[in-house]
Design an enzyme around this catalytic site. Structure first.
Site, PDB file in Angstrom:
ATOM      1  N   LYS A   1      12.051   8.347   4.360  1.00 24.95           N
ATOM      2  CA  LYS A   1      12.136   8.471   2.899  1.00 24.95           C
ATOM      3  C   LYS A   1      13.385   9.098   2.783  1.00 24.95           C
ATOM      4  O   LYS A   1      13.977   9.759   3.536  1.00 24.95           O
ATOM      5  CB  LYS A   1      10.993   9.554   2.458  1.00 24.95           C
ATOM      6  CG  LYS A   1       9.780   9.053   2.312  1.00 24.95           C
ATOM      7  CD  LYS A   1       8.709   9.872   1.929  1.00 24.95           C
ATOM      8  CE  LYS A   1       7.281   9.592   1.576  1.00 24.95           C
ATOM      9  NZ  LYS A   1       7.041   8.272   0.975  1.00 24.95           N
TER      10      LYS A   1
ATOM     11  N   ARG B   1      -2.509   3.865   4.151  1.00 27.49           N
ATOM     12  CA  ARG B   1      -3.610   3.117   4.120  1.00 27.49           C
ATOM     13  C   ARG B   1      -4.118   2.580   5.422  1.00 27.49           C
ATOM     14  O   ARG B   1      -5.416   2.292   5.582  1.00 27.49           O
ATOM     15  CB  ARG B   1      -3.040   1.774   3.603  1.00 27.49           C
ATOM     16  CG  ARG B   1      -1.784   1.083   4.199  1.00 27.49           C
ATOM     17  CD  ARG B   1      -1.165   0.112   3.714  1.00 27.49           C
ATOM     18  NE  ARG B   1      -0.191   0.761   2.503  1.00 27.49           N
ATOM     19  CZ  ARG B   1       0.463   0.052   1.681  1.00 27.49           C
ATOM     20  NH1 ARG B   1       0.774  -1.142   1.843  1.00 27.49           N
ATOM     21  NH2 ARG B   1       1.187   0.806   0.910  1.00 27.49           N
TER      22      ARG B   1
END
Length: 256
Positions: free
Chosen positions: A39, A112
């Protein structure tokens, strides 16, 4: 997602009053650097809050467990860090999650994977309904900002009930998002059953929900829903909001 390095990963299961047909599932990434798909550094400190889905599920679970006439249900909380290291997942890897092989395209789409593992476990345990709760995508923040939780639901009745619970508990409101199998086409892989994220720019929250939904039964009217809470994670920076714990606590009270 963080194999053989750093903090160990756990799948915590809590059965309240012996467990029941319904389950809450929370994403608990205790720090999310993005892994090898790192990130940007700006405000990365906030990624210690990538466990607020798990925290809100746990808070609601304790609240319902403390009620004298409370409901029977189960909670599954997936706990891990997402850090870059020599043993971590990398783009191009193929892993197995329950009955599906998954191609990793972006290691920052790690939550996920944890939810898929937990949901698949809950399904194999015989749960008849599941709600997943996660600070899952920046895309939901783009779509709804800090005003709504994006809710995906296979049943209209489940959305209506959760929406009412949010209103009754004076919590952040729900906005229904499309949980449509057409988004699974954006997750087609040449080397596995499914990609962990779409390679396109659009519908990022929708494809994330579709990915998790792929691990639920499709041949029955399974009661699956998903709350993407990334937009409401920090309503007042730098503090984490803990939302929608009050909604979940009220929702548990309505279980049959």
């Amino acid at each position: 997602i963080n194999a053989e390095y750093g903090e160990p990963s756990f799948l915590l299961q809590i059965n309240v009053r012996g467990g029941g047909p319904y389950a809450l599932v929370g994403k608990g990434v205790t720090f999310d650097s993005g892994g090898i798909s790192l990130k940007p550094g700006k405000e990365m400190y906030a990624m210690k809050g990538d466990m607020t889905g798990a925290a809100s599920v746990l808070a609601a679970t304790f609240a319902e467990a403390d009620r004298n006439d409370g409901q029977s249900f189960s909670a599954y909380i997936a706990l891990a860090e997402n850090m870059p290291n020599g043993n971590a997942l990398k783009p191009g890897d193929v892993i197995q999650i329950h009955d599906l092989s998954v191609e990793i395209d972006n290691t920052d789409a790690e939550g996920r994977l944890l939810l898929a593992e937990a949901v698949g476990t809950a399904v194999k345990d015989g749960r008849e309904g599941i709600t997943t709760v996660a600070t899952l995508t920046g895309a939901i923040d783009v779509a709804l900002g800090m005003r709504y939780v994006g809710m995906y639901a296979r049943r209209q009745s489940t959305f209506d009930k959760m929406k009412q619970c949010a209103e009754e508990s004076n919590d952040v409101p729900m906005w229904r998002m499309p949980l449509d199998e057409c988004y699974e086409k954006d997750l087609e892989s040449n080397v596995a059953d499914i990609l962990n994220c779409s390679r396109g720019r659009g519908g990022g929250s929708c494809t994330a929900a579709a990915f998790i939904n792929a691990f639920t039964p499709k041949d029955i009217d399974f009661d699956y829903s998903h709350l993407d809470t990334a937009g409401v994670m920090q309503i007042k920076k730098p503090h984490m909001s803990g939302k929608p714990a009050k909604t979940l606590a009220r929702f548990l009270q309505t279980l049959d």
